[in-house]
Design an enzyme around this catalytic site. Sequence first.
Site, PDB file in Angstrom:
ATOM      1  N   CYS A 108     -16.520  10.362   5.741  1.00 57.97           N
ATOM      2  CA  CYS A 108     -16.912  10.250   6.906  1.00 57.97           C
ATOM      3  C   CYS A 108     -18.378   9.688   6.629  1.00 57.97           C
ATOM      4  O   CYS A 108     -18.865   9.236   5.597  1.00 57.97           O
ATOM      5  CB  CYS A 108     -17.287  11.732   7.511  1.00 57.97           C
ATOM      6  SG  CYS A 108     -15.885  12.542   6.545  1.00 57.97           S
ATOM      7  N   ARG A 138     -18.736   4.589  12.842  1.00 57.15           N
ATOM      8  CA  ARG A 138     -17.928   4.963  11.485  1.00 57.15           C
ATOM      9  C   ARG A 138     -17.034   6.137  11.949  1.00 57.15           C
ATOM     10  O   ARG A 138     -16.539   6.855  11.070  1.00 57.15           O
ATOM     11  CB  ARG A 138     -19.074   5.215  10.392  1.00 57.15           C
ATOM     12  CG  ARG A 138     -19.721   3.914   9.922  1.00 57.15           C
ATOM     13  CD  ARG A 138     -20.704   4.251   9.001  1.00 57.15           C
ATOM     14  NE  ARG A 138     -20.946   3.332   8.087  1.00 57.15           N
ATOM     15  CZ  ARG A 138     -20.383   2.641   6.948  1.00 57.15           C
ATOM     16  NH1 ARG A 138     -19.364   3.509   6.528  1.00 57.15           N
ATOM     17  NH2 ARG A 138     -20.777   1.771   6.450  1.00 57.15           N
ATOM     18  N   PHE A 319     -14.032  10.904  10.102  1.00 56.05           N
ATOM     19  CA  PHE A 319     -13.129   9.995  10.372  1.00 56.05           C
ATOM     20  C   PHE A 319     -11.730  10.724   9.597  1.00 56.05           C
ATOM     21  O   PHE A 319     -11.881  10.654   8.411  1.00 56.05           O
ATOM     22  CB  PHE A 319     -13.316   8.703   9.811  1.00 56.05           C
ATOM     23  CG  PHE A 319     -12.219   8.030  10.296  1.00 56.05           C
ATOM     24  CD1 PHE A 319     -10.812   7.898   9.789  1.00 56.05           C
ATOM     25  CD2 PHE A 319     -12.292   6.632  11.390  1.00 56.05           C
ATOM     26  CE1 PHE A 319      -9.798   7.181  10.270  1.00 56.05           C
ATOM     27  CE2 PHE A 319     -11.315   6.001  11.508  1.00 56.05           C
ATOM     28  CZ  PHE A 319      -9.985   6.161  11.012  1.00 56.05           C
ATOM     29  N   ASN A 339     -18.149  12.335   1.706  1.00 51.29           N
ATOM     30  CA  ASN A 339     -17.391  11.286   2.326  1.00 51.29           C
ATOM     31  C   ASN A 339     -16.644  10.632   0.985  1.00 51.29           C
ATOM     32  O   ASN A 339     -17.350   9.826   0.411  1.00 51.29           O
ATOM     33  CB  ASN A 339     -18.725  10.277   2.792  1.00 51.29           C
ATOM     34  CG  ASN A 339     -18.318   8.834   2.767  1.00 51.29           C
ATOM     35  OD1 ASN A 339     -17.275   8.647   2.703  1.00 51.29           O
ATOM     36  ND2 ASN A 339     -19.294   7.882   2.690  1.00 51.29           N
ATOM     37  N   GLY A 340     -15.339  10.482   1.519  1.00 47.52           N
ATOM     38  CA  GLY A 340     -14.697   9.913   0.313  1.00 47.52           C
ATOM     39  C   GLY A 340     -13.356  10.348   0.389  1.00 47.52           C
ATOM     40  O   GLY A 340     -12.636  11.042   1.251  1.00 47.52           O
ATOM     41  N   GLU A1006      -1.525 -15.936  -0.102  1.00 43.57           N
ATOM     42  CA  GLU A1006      -2.828 -16.090  -0.511  1.00 43.57           C
ATOM     43  C   GLU A1006      -3.399 -17.455  -0.902  1.00 43.57           C
ATOM     44  O   GLU A1006      -2.356 -18.145  -1.779  1.00 43.57           O
ATOM     45  CB  GLU A1006      -3.326 -15.067  -1.573  1.00 43.57           C
ATOM     46  CG  GLU A1006      -4.509 -15.299  -2.115  1.00 43.57           C
ATOM     47  CD  GLU A1006      -4.922 -14.094  -3.037  1.00 43.57           C
ATOM     48  OE1 GLU A1006      -6.325 -13.791  -3.102  1.00 43.57           O
ATOM     49  OE2 GLU A1006      -4.161 -13.580  -3.630  1.00 43.57           O
ATOM     50  N   GLN A1071       1.369  -5.111  -1.998  1.00 40.93           N
ATOM     51  CA  GLN A1071       2.638  -5.817  -2.047  1.00 40.93           C
ATOM     52  C   GLN A1071       3.630  -5.131  -2.725  1.00 40.93           C
ATOM     53  O   GLN A1071       3.273  -4.462  -3.761  1.00 40.93           O
ATOM     54  CB  GLN A1071       2.307  -7.113  -3.088  1.00 40.93           C
ATOM     55  CG  GLN A1071       3.239  -8.010  -3.219  1.00 40.93           C
ATOM     56  CD  GLN A1071       3.085  -9.161  -3.990  1.00 40.93           C
ATOM     57  OE1 GLN A1071       1.785  -9.623  -4.163  1.00 40.93           O
ATOM     58  NE2 GLN A1071       3.838  -9.908  -4.690  1.00 40.93           N
ATOM     59  N   LYS A1074       4.481  -4.906  -6.337  1.00 42.45           N
ATOM     60  CA  LYS A1074       3.236  -4.268  -7.363  1.00 42.45           C
ATOM     61  C   LYS A1074       2.294  -3.672  -6.463  1.00 42.45           C
ATOM     62  O   LYS A1074       1.105  -4.210  -6.738  1.00 42.45           O
ATOM     63  CB  LYS A1074       2.829  -5.429  -8.320  1.00 42.45           C
ATOM     64  CG  LYS A1074       2.643  -6.685  -7.425  1.00 42.45           C
ATOM     65  CD  LYS A1074       1.925  -7.983  -8.415  1.00 42.45           C
ATOM     66  CE  LYS A1074       1.675  -9.264  -7.664  1.00 42.45           C
ATOM     67  NZ  LYS A1074       1.285 -10.352  -8.620  1.00 42.45           N
ATOM     68  N   GLN A1080      -2.201 -12.591 -10.052  1.00 39.82           N
ATOM     69  CA  GLN A1080      -2.865 -13.822 -10.977  1.00 39.82           C
ATOM     70  C   GLN A1080      -2.079 -14.962 -11.001  1.00 39.82           C
ATOM     71  O   GLN A1080      -0.700 -14.658 -10.957  1.00 39.82           O
ATOM     72  CB  GLN A1080      -2.785 -13.157 -12.364  1.00 39.82           C
ATOM     73  CG  GLN A1080      -3.564 -13.959 -13.431  1.00 39.82           C
ATOM     74  CD  GLN A1080      -4.121 -13.209 -14.785  1.00 39.82           C
ATOM     75  OE1 GLN A1080      -3.922 -12.058 -14.755  1.00 39.82           O
ATOM     76  NE2 GLN A1080      -4.896 -13.877 -15.465  1.00 39.82           N
ATOM     77  N   CYS A1239      16.525 -21.900  -3.337  1.00 38.58           N
ATOM     78  CA  CYS A1239      16.198 -21.089  -4.679  1.00 38.58           C
ATOM     79  C   CYS A1239      17.875 -20.597  -5.107  1.00 38.58           C
ATOM     80  O   CYS A1239      18.499 -20.077  -4.250  1.00 38.58           O
ATOM     81  CB  CYS A1239      15.522 -19.799  -4.152  1.00 38.58           C
ATOM     82  SG  CYS A1239      15.576 -18.455  -5.265  1.00 38.58           S
ATOM     83  N   CYS A1245      10.419 -17.428 -12.117  1.00 41.03           N
ATOM     84  CA  CYS A1245       9.280 -17.955 -11.289  1.00 41.03           C
ATOM     85  C   CYS A1245       7.878 -17.962 -12.006  1.00 41.03           C
ATOM     86  O   CYS A1245       7.223 -18.793 -12.225  1.00 41.03           O
ATOM     87  CB  CYS A1245       9.042 -17.051  -9.989  1.00 41.03           C
ATOM     88  SG  CYS A1245      10.408 -16.652  -9.374  1.00 41.03           S
ATOM     89  N   CYS A1250      10.848 -23.455 -12.682  1.00 38.28           N
ATOM     90  CA  CYS A1250      12.063 -23.201 -11.567  1.00 38.28           C
ATOM     91  C   CYS A1250      12.773 -24.529 -11.656  1.00 38.28           C
ATOM     92  O   CYS A1250      12.326 -25.539 -11.497  1.00 38.28           O
ATOM     93  CB  CYS A1250      11.314 -23.074 -10.396  1.00 38.28           C
ATOM     94  SG  CYS A1250      12.587 -22.985  -8.968  1.00 38.28           S
TER      95      CYS A1250
END
Length: 1624
Positions: A108, A138, A319, A339-340, A1006, A1071, A1074, A1080, A1239, A1245, A1250
């Site tokens: 909060c 907030r 919140f 807050n946390g 990305e 994702q 992972k 990377q 593929c 990969c 490939c």
Amino acid sequence: MSVNSAGQIVQSVKLFAANNSKKDLVFVDFVGLCSIKKSKNTRRRVCNAQRNNSFGLAAVSRKNWASSIKSVLDIERVENASKSKQQSSDLKPKVANLDDILSERGACGVGFIANLDNIGSHEIVEDALTALGCMEHRGGCGADNDSGDGAGVMTSIPWDLLNNWANEQGIGAFDQNHTGVGMIFLPKDDDLMKQAQTAIVNIFKQEGLEVLGWRPVPVETSVVGHNAKETMPNIQQVFVQISKEENIDDIERELYICRKLIERAASLEPWGNELYFCSLSNQTIVYKGMLRSEVLGRFYYDLQNDLYKSPFAIYHRRFSTNTSPRWPLAQPMRFLGHNGEINTIQGNLNWMQSRETSLKSPVWRDRENEIRPFGNPNASDSANLDSTAELLIRSGRAPEEALMLLVPEAYKKHPTLMIKYPEIVDFYDYYKGQMEAWDGPALLLFSDGKTVGACLDRNGLRPARYWRTVDNVVYVASEVGVLPTDDSKVVMKGRLGPGMMITVDLSSGQVFENTEVKKRVALSHPYGKWVKENLRSLPPANFLSTTLLDNETILRRQQAYGYSSEDVQMVIETMAAQGKEPTFCMGDDIPLAVLSRKPHMLYDYFKQRFAQVTNPAIDPLREGLVMSLEVNIGKRGNILEVGPENASQVILSNPVLNDGELESLLKDPHLKAQVLPTFFNIRKGFEGSLEKTLSKLCEAADEAVRSGSQLLVLSDRSDDLEATRPAIPILLAVGAVHQHLIQNGLRMQASIVADTAQCFSTHQFACLIGYGASAICPYLALETCRQWRLSTKTVNLMRNGKMPTVTIEQAQKNFCKAVRSGLLKILSKMGISLLSSYCGAQIFEVYGLGKEIIDTAFCGSTSKIGGLTFDELARETLSFWVKAFSEDTSKRLENFGFIQFRPGGEYHGNNPEMSKLLHKAVRQKNDTAYSIYQQHLANRPVNVLRDLLEFKSDRSPIPVGRVEPASSIARRFCTGGMSLGAISRETHEAIAIAMNRLGGKSNSGEGGEDPIRWSPLTDVVDGYSPTLPHLKGLQNGDTATSAIKQVASGRFGVTPTFLANADQLEIKIAQGAKPGEGGQLPGKKVSAYIAKLRNSKPGVPLISPPPHHDIYSIEDLAQLIYDLHQVNPRAKVSVKLVAEAGIGTVASGVAKGNADIIQISGHDGGTGASPVSSIKHAGGPWELGLSETHQTLISNGLRERVILRVDGGFKSGFDVLMAALMGADEYGFGSVAMIATGCVMARICHTNNCPVGVASQREELRARFPGLPGDLVNYFIYVAEELRGMLAQLGYEKLDDVIGHTELLRPRDISLMKTQHIDLSYILSNVGFPKLSSTMIRNQEVHTNGPVLDEVLLSDPEITDAIDNEKVASKSVAIYNVDRAVCGRIAGVIAKRYGDTGFAGQLNITFTGSAGQSFGCFLTPGMNIRLVGEANDYVGKGMAGGELVVTPVEKTGFTPEDATIVGNTCLYGATGGQVFVRGKAGERFAVRNSLAEAVVEGTGDHCCEYMTGGCVVILGKVGRNVAAGMTGGLAYILDEDDTLIPKVNKEIVKIQRVVAPVGQMQLKSLIEAHVEKTGSSKGSDILNEWDKYLPLFWQLVPPSEEDTPEACADYEQTATGQVTFQSA
């Protein structure tokens, strides 16, 4: 917020500004997690230079979908919990349950004001309420958009007001020194309320306290939201007289005991969970409720009364990600405003519970029993932290000392502390082994009525600023601008950095900053002497240099303990050779361990949990300085008493022991170690044998501890194995002993160490530690390393140079190093910094173990689908064990095929046969081939949870012709976010074209997108187009744009134009393959083309951090959603989450944060490259994640706000229908879309090799790419047709009619190999349906940000003329902290029209005031923005050009260069432009900056992190960890007192003086520009004495910049003799 309240805020702001004569106030304001209430967002707006206040903006009201859902989802659970508590409250401690913890999360906005002369006034209370109103954005609101998640204030007791009431009542004025005031929430029902009051009075009486009276607190119920009204308690104050005590502390203690006794008595009553004490004290009082912050003051009449006076006020806006917030969970709590998010809460609760028996202190006069229990798993993490702090403070600790204990800073790698304040380090060292840190992002405000203070967690993951005025007013704030202040009166501006603390002593009027506070605490006892004399560190022992066993024996052992050849070759040997975890690619497509037909080790039933939205993951590589693997072994003393004996422990630098180190622990005289062998006997048959042996083991442990052993070593070592005595799975043994000792109150007396053969991968170490082991000696894994190094094969490979040479010692060291870095990564996924806090924190969820196993060994962990019994587990363990004894076992280890597909091994969902069948079907457009493919899937072994279900319907089938057409179904399909870089340009574009033909959506992944792909092709001849010459099978009218454009943590390629051209924007939080980790892209995949799109350098690896550095909490996510809606109001924003327990709660928060779409990914998603343990052991099945999300959103009335999209291992129409029945509107296909375009599942990969050019950047391989867009179109049409057939079979015409209808599912009659106890009721349950159909939800308008300042500017004819005709326009405007993402909308308009660089006009806009978050985000060239005042976090986020100047007002009372004037994480992902800041910035300045140039006068920690280009000049001090992960760009840092070098992260950059003439020119010209734009006095001093200052600058140079003219003194000039400038 209604129009009149907007007006009221402006009025109060004006009043405040007029009334500036207030004296002696300290104002502290912290704001943290609160989502944004969007729908009725009428806001004050101040236009143009005249500052005419225009309130007339009509409220933008969207339909209120909320019905009056009871906001008491948890009622039954709470009631049951309280019933079970009746029995257990006094007897056995109860273990914290993850489900309870997950259902309450939140954080909060908080702040405080205090008068240094300790004089009470009503203004302080008014100001706290005003500031609270300015933090409304907030705050979270329920589905009725009116019930807040909670707001409150804590002040000192307003005696004038209360005495006035007492006199009216004829009670007479109170004796302030001896009266306690209780603020109580009582049951709603009048009869129950009377019962509760009677119970309270009785306990006070029996304690000898006199109840003086009850006062009903006057309230205005009309301002309460609908849902909050349903649960609104009766609010009363009680007054009691304590005549027998004189000392304040004793009085407070007496009241504390009374409250604990009342709570205990209440827990046995039916109304028990409706009674709650907001406060009961002689010093402080708390007014709070489930309200929006701006109505708190209207709800409680007392707060409007002029007699309500206080010298300080703490205020708080909550919140909660859950929409069933409860009145008691509003804050402030009794001591803290928090807050946390505490990530280790489950472990903290378990350890606190274990302590209950050992906590003793003379101040309690032998009444410790009466104040137990100390934790409550049904309350929020904040409430538990508060009660622990309360216990310490009531036991005589100072508030600041209690918080240093509970939330220590990262003191270990801190240059300043180590050198200047060794006593503080000693303090932390002393307590480290006694109290595990409450770890996680936290900003804490605290007061006991005498001291008021604030502290920040070790990572600084919440913003916090403070300033002090000339009349002694200290403001400590996380958003500046919540109260108007006159900058000429401000004498100091600063910020709380990571781990820092500030306190105000009300009685003496002094303000203590960080090290002063801590030094006073640390010097109160001789901690250094105690630590030196009692804390022993374990000396490192050498590794063995020969194998202990012969090869055959080693093989037998490996077989018996469950090793496979993949484990040995891919995991152990890789770690021994390279010192790091093996990398692999694609996803985890084998069955869950419980569904598999192959035997699995017990660890495989556990999945690691990870941070998602409510708190960030940590980057263990670049920000490892806050992390530590140290662990203390031995008895943990009584935390309430201080003395040398508490420090008597052994300290290990990490939890991985070799044989020698284990030996020396066994010999330590103080520890009196006891070895407990872990084998069970099956001579008499194995029914019940495992369970019996476990209880014997627990009893033995019990006895050992009672007879003084401080170290239990659970060991499965044995000189010779016996066929009838298999080893207990070590994780089961550790968990069972750990839980048993907790429940018997003995856990604090001893540590557990596992000496085991059954542990070799990082996930296995993490499981053992998470369930209670302090250290592990992996003796067989080390033996395997030695065997590998001595084998002839290895020796030959090393001799021939095919493998780097390592010694036998080095191989074992490498293995341990790989385990250590793997552990750091697993901790960091959850956002945990310390192994000591991770130990016993149970950060896992379980898939496939039954209740009896969970309750015995893993109590409190979530296991939604049930599973194995003890006997079934024994049978599985035995199937490994017998291999070591049967004659026909092969002479080498079996390969189970868990990682790589192999014939005869484990079944893989993506297997060669499947891809061959699919290629045949889509390339030949052959229906029979597709049916064979379907048949192949239908006949596969059970692979995922949905395979255990089948469809049923009470309707008769209909002809397929009546079902909605394939073309409309295909619009619901999306492809996965695969980045261009991980896969080749050919694949990426072919997928995009196919999805655009279908009307579905492809995802950019990305890394940006080439603008050439945004316009339709018009030049196609014979399937080829000169625009995209590398593709075949094209048609005119094709577009290669990705409809969904992704914003990931690296922000690569995220420019204003990229955002402005998206149909949808996806924020990738995690994702599937992972979760909790960054990405990377290996350097060899960064070709010139990729580098151009990502604004980076070819051949240099690109790092995406694990967290988004602008999403540390749910309200930060809400802010990023706001920014994206701001820059592109036409694009829906989606948030991608990964399935795990508790995702429903997170998703509710995301929906309240104004997302349009929530995507749930399963753990089986693919990836280009990831460590094996992450692919295999994190994330859950999407079936559970989707069910939980869909059902939680419906219960919370939020389901209509968002589209639900799901992905993970989708292969056919069957999968789509399953997902639809579980509630999904849209469906994502990842790996299978790649397979359809060519593929072949070679699973390499990550190597760039490939064979068919799908996942490679190598030209010669890309030329082999076989795919056509038409192939993928064919695939999706087949899937849609298959789905139509199934709908017809069930008798339904539209997908809309079945979405969320779980009653069309039933369990399949199918027998699994391992167990018949799988329970799918969670997936099959149903809590109702949304009010709108799926199509209506999908066709809703994009959510809006409501009226914003940018719209006011864009409606100005001068500005529109300048944008339309590329002219120059100038404007001045006032700005407030509620104006967020200002300039983003304007930038979006320009970018959409002119691109990132095409605008030739100029907008010169000057703002005055305090800017809200994300000021100047996504600026484009031609925008020159100036801010006179100050700004909050994320200034210049994603800017691509233009100029941004931030400078304080003309006359300030403070020195500008010493003041913090902009917040954290500025210039995140900037791709151009210039920024000049007169003053200091917060943490992570210029993080992931690509090309912007900046000048600033000081920064916090982690500046220039992950920079890949651009230039940063810092004319002042910096924090720790400068330039971590910086691979490009330059930094110039002024170092006047020679302290910079230890603060730089030297892993990548080199540090040199500015010697190159071009570099000197670059530095000087930037400083000159800075002085000209901001009038900086620091800058002009430097220019006036250039020769004195130049040698004091350091230049930080990453390898990619070493040969540039700016960094290299003897740079070769070009032929013309001109120096070539590197374009900035």
